[in-house]
Design a protein around this motif. Structure first.
Motif, PDB file in Angstrom:
ATOM      1  N   ARG A  81     -14.841   0.770   4.682  1.00 10.71           N
ATOM      2  CA  ARG A  81     -15.169   0.249   3.356  1.00 10.71           C
ATOM      3  C   ARG A  81     -13.889  -0.398   2.828  1.00 10.71           C
ATOM      4  N   PHE A  82     -13.890  -1.695   2.750  1.00 12.25           N
ATOM      5  CA  PHE A  82     -12.797  -2.461   2.122  1.00 12.25           C
ATOM      6  C   PHE A  82     -11.439  -2.232   2.784  1.00 12.25           C
ATOM      7  N   MET A  90      -1.538   7.456   0.121  1.00 16.45           N
ATOM      8  CA  MET A  90      -3.002   7.581   0.144  1.00 16.45           C
ATOM      9  C   MET A  90      -3.424   8.619   1.181  1.00 16.45           C
ATOM     10  N   TRP A 105      -4.231   3.478  -6.370  1.00 19.09           N
ATOM     11  CA  TRP A 105      -5.455   4.049  -5.756  1.00 19.09           C
ATOM     12  C   TRP A 105      -5.411   5.575  -5.788  1.00 19.09           C
ATOM     13  N   PHE A 112      -7.238  -7.048   5.243  1.00 21.97           N
ATOM     14  CA  PHE A 112      -5.806  -7.189   4.959  1.00 21.97           C
ATOM     15  C   PHE A 112      -4.977  -7.556   6.184  1.00 21.97           C
ATOM     16  N   PHE A 113      -5.647  -7.847   7.307  1.00 23.25           N
ATOM     17  CA  PHE A 113      -4.910  -8.147   8.546  1.00 23.25           C
ATOM     18  C   PHE A 113      -4.327  -9.555   8.493  1.00 23.25           C
ATOM     19  N   GLY A 134      -0.827   4.636  10.561  1.00 23.22           N
ATOM     20  CA  GLY A 134      -0.585   3.583  11.542  1.00 23.22           C
ATOM     21  C   GLY A 134      -1.300   2.298  11.169  1.00 23.22           C
ATOM     22  N   ASP A 135      -0.871   1.223  11.806  1.00 24.94           N
ATOM     23  CA  ASP A 135      -1.484  -0.091  11.592  1.00 24.94           C
ATOM     24  C   ASP A 135      -2.675  -0.217  12.539  1.00 24.94           C
ATOM     25  N   ALA A 136      -3.867  -0.291  11.975  1.00 26.25           N
ATOM     26  CA  ALA A 136      -5.095  -0.274  12.789  1.00 26.25           C
ATOM     27  C   ALA A 136      -5.208  -1.475  13.713  1.00 26.25           C
ATOM     28  N   ASP A 157      -4.673   4.720   8.391  1.00 22.06           N
ATOM     29  CA  ASP A 157      -4.208   3.911   7.262  1.00 22.06           C
ATOM     30  C   ASP A 157      -2.692   3.719   7.354  1.00 22.06           C
ATOM     31  N   ILE A 158      -2.217   2.648   6.698  1.00 30.32           N
ATOM     32  CA  ILE A 158      -0.770   2.377   6.675  1.00 30.32           C
ATOM     33  C   ILE A 158      -0.090   3.000   5.460  1.00 30.32           C
ATOM     34  N   TRP A 174       0.816  -1.223   0.000  1.00 28.41           N
ATOM     35  CA  TRP A 174       0.000   0.000   0.000  1.00 28.41           C
ATOM     36  C   TRP A 174       0.849   1.273   0.000  1.00 28.41           C
ATOM     37  N   GLY A 216      -8.525   1.745   7.640  1.00 31.46           N
ATOM     38  CA  GLY A 216      -8.028   1.581   6.266  1.00 31.46           C
ATOM     39  C   GLY A 216      -8.684   2.614   5.375  1.00 31.46           C
ATOM     40  N   CYS A 217      -8.637   3.863   5.818  1.00 29.80           N
ATOM     41  CA  CYS A 217      -9.406   4.948   5.169  1.00 29.80           C
ATOM     42  C   CYS A 217      -8.864   5.307   3.798  1.00 29.80           C
ATOM     43  N   GLY A 218      -7.645   4.877   3.463  1.00 30.39           N
ATOM     44  CA  GLY A 218      -7.085   5.122   2.135  1.00 30.39           C
ATOM     45  C   GLY A 218      -7.004   6.598   1.805  1.00 30.39           C
TER      46      GLY A 218
HETATM   47  C1  LIG Z   1      -8.903  -1.413  -0.737  1.00 32.19           C
HETATM   48  S1  LIG Z   1      -8.209  -0.051   0.069  1.00 32.19           S
HETATM   49  C2  LIG Z   1      -9.654   0.788   0.644  1.00 32.19           C
HETATM   50  C3  LIG Z   1      -9.395   2.224   1.001  1.00 32.19           C
HETATM   51  C4  LIG Z   1     -10.622   3.006   1.464  1.00 32.19           C
HETATM   52  N1  LIG Z   1     -11.238   2.441   2.641  1.00 32.19           N
HETATM   53  C5  LIG Z   1     -11.616   3.086   0.353  1.00 32.19           C
HETATM   54  O1  LIG Z   1     -12.593   2.333   0.358  1.00 32.19           O
HETATM   55  O2  LIG Z   1     -11.400   3.912  -0.552  1.00 32.19           O
HETATM   56  C6  LIG Z   1      -7.591  -0.812   1.543  1.00 32.19           C
HETATM   57  C7  LIG Z   1      -6.935   0.156   2.491  1.00 32.19           C
HETATM   58  O3  LIG Z   1      -6.629  -0.510   3.722  1.00 32.19           O
HETATM   59  C8  LIG Z   1      -5.374  -0.034   4.175  1.00 32.19           C
HETATM   60  N2  LIG Z   1      -4.841  -1.014   5.129  1.00 32.19           N
HETATM   61  C9  LIG Z   1      -4.476  -2.301   4.916  1.00 32.19           C
HETATM   62  N3  LIG Z   1      -4.042  -2.864   6.052  1.00 32.19           N
HETATM   63  C10 LIG Z   1      -4.127  -1.910   7.034  1.00 32.19           C
HETATM   64  C11 LIG Z   1      -3.821  -1.877   8.426  1.00 32.19           C
HETATM   65  N4  LIG Z   1      -3.323  -2.957   9.056  1.00 32.19           N
HETATM   66  N5  LIG Z   1      -4.040  -0.727   9.105  1.00 32.19           N
HETATM   67  C12 LIG Z   1      -4.532   0.369   8.482  1.00 32.19           C
HETATM   68  N6  LIG Z   1      -4.835   0.399   7.164  1.00 32.19           N
HETATM   69  C13 LIG Z   1      -4.644  -0.724   6.442  1.00 32.19           C
HETATM   70  C14 LIG Z   1      -4.574   0.113   2.888  1.00 32.19           C
HETATM   71  O4  LIG Z   1      -3.446   0.929   3.045  1.00 32.19           O
HETATM   72  C15 LIG Z   1      -5.631   0.704   1.961  1.00 32.19           C
HETATM   73  O5  LIG Z   1      -5.657   2.100   2.027  1.00 32.19           O
END
Ligand SMILES: C[S@@+](CC[C@H](N)C(=O)[O-])C[C@H]1O[C@@H](n2cnc3c(N)ncnc32)[C@H](O)[C@@H]1O
Length: 284
Positions: free
Chosen positions: A123-124, A81, A18, A128-129, A105-107, A76-77, A10, A52-54
């Motif tokens: 949302r999505f 983004m 993205w 990814f955890f 940060g890692d949620a 978000d990590i 990411w 994971g707000c992207g």
């Molecule tokens: C598919 S994207 C979705 C982004 C956003 N929520 C959207 O719908 O537009 C997944 C997001 O989850 C974030 N992500 C993945 N693992 C994460 C973690 N452990 N902590 C925080 N964010 C994470 C990624 O960096 C990415 O921005």
């Protein structure tokens, strides 16, 4: 288990894609996020965490639904983004009700004091955890007693041609790939309904619901097919494979994806895919 692979992805190719295609992705994916938001009980002065707000589009949409005494935190990590998220916040201050903050940060890593949030939304962003049960357990601790979790995630690949149609077309000309590991961190990491319930139950959540959500994802009603194709061919799993191919294979794979995506196109309506999600809600 840690999330280092996801951090690299990411902050690398996936994050860059993205950011570059933020506007197209938001058009395609806005509705499932908004349906998920509709399931939240909104109250004045509330605190919401967007996991994971992207690029922050949904964080800002949440803030627009809330009053000025509320606060939405997007975590978000992905640095690139979050950089776009900050820019979008600055560009949209007039439409925000609640205050908004973005954190890198890692949620899954218990970054928040206990009982901070009235609601956790995603949302999505929660598929990814590396260790989902541990991650959801630590998120639950950050929820107030009775606080709500609501997220939307993809059902299995065969119900989501947005991913599979371009990928299968590309694989008619590219070398075969090892089959994806079921339940591995990734877009389909929470595609198994029973597993989602088990994870949330083990993480200590109550009143868990996992509801199917069928929608049409569409984009490009005012664009020609060639314009939409040029963006769609650069996102998702097919794009990653095509990017790694040599020039000749790349050209053949692009042609195969072009022909397949045309099946989803109608002039005036753009490209539209049937899509299937899980809308998940649970309480602390
Ligand atoms: C598919 S994207 C979705 C982004 C956003 N929520 C959207 O719908 O537009 C997944 C997001 O989850 C974030 N992500 C993945 N693992 C994460 C973690 N452990 N902590 C925080 N964010 C994470 C990624 O960096 C990415 O921005």
């Amino acid at each position: 288990m840690n999330n280092e692979l996801q951090k690299a992805m990411w902050n690398g190719r996936a994050g860059a894609s993205w950011v570059r295609h933020n506007s197209l992705l938001e058009t395609l994916l806005g509705e499932p996020g908004h349906v998920c938001m509709d399931s939240l009980r909104l109250i004045p002065g509330m605190r919401i965490l967007d996991v994971g707000c992207g690029c922050g589009n949904q964080t800002l949409d949440l803030a627009a639904r809330l009053d000025t005494s509320s606060l939405v935190t997007g975590i978000d990590i992905s640095e690139p983004m979050l950089a776009l998220a900050g820019d979008l916040k600055d560009a949209n201050t007039d439409s925000l009700g609640a205050d908004v903050e973005f954190l890198l940060g890692d949620a899954s890593e218990s970054l928040f004091p206990d009982e901070q949030f009235d609601a956790i939304y995603s949302r999505f962003g929660v598929m990814f955890f590396a260790d989902p049960t541990r991650a959801f357990a630590s998120l639950r601790v950050a929820l107030k007693p009775g606080g709500q979790l609501a997220f939307v995630c993809w059902q299995e690949p065969r119900l989501n041609p947005f991913f599979t149609a371009p990928l299968q077309a590309a694989l008619t000309v590219l070398p075969p790939q090892a089959p994806a590991t079921p339940d591995a961190p990734g877009p389909f990491g929470l595609a198994d309904k029973a597993r989602v319930s088990t994870i949330l139950d083990r993480a200590g959540f109550q009143s868990i619901t996992v509801t199917p959500l069928a929608l049409k994802l569409s984009v490009g009603d005012a664009q020609s097919f060639d314009e939409i194709f040029e963006e769609l061919v650069q996102i998702g799993p097919a794009a990653a494979l095509i990017a790694e191919s040599d020039a000749t294979l790349k050209a053949h794979a692009r042609s195969a994806v072009y022909a397949r995506l045309k099946d989803f196109y109608a002039p005036g309506s753009g490209v539209a895919f049937d899509a299937n999600f899980w809308l998940v809600t649970a309480y602390n």
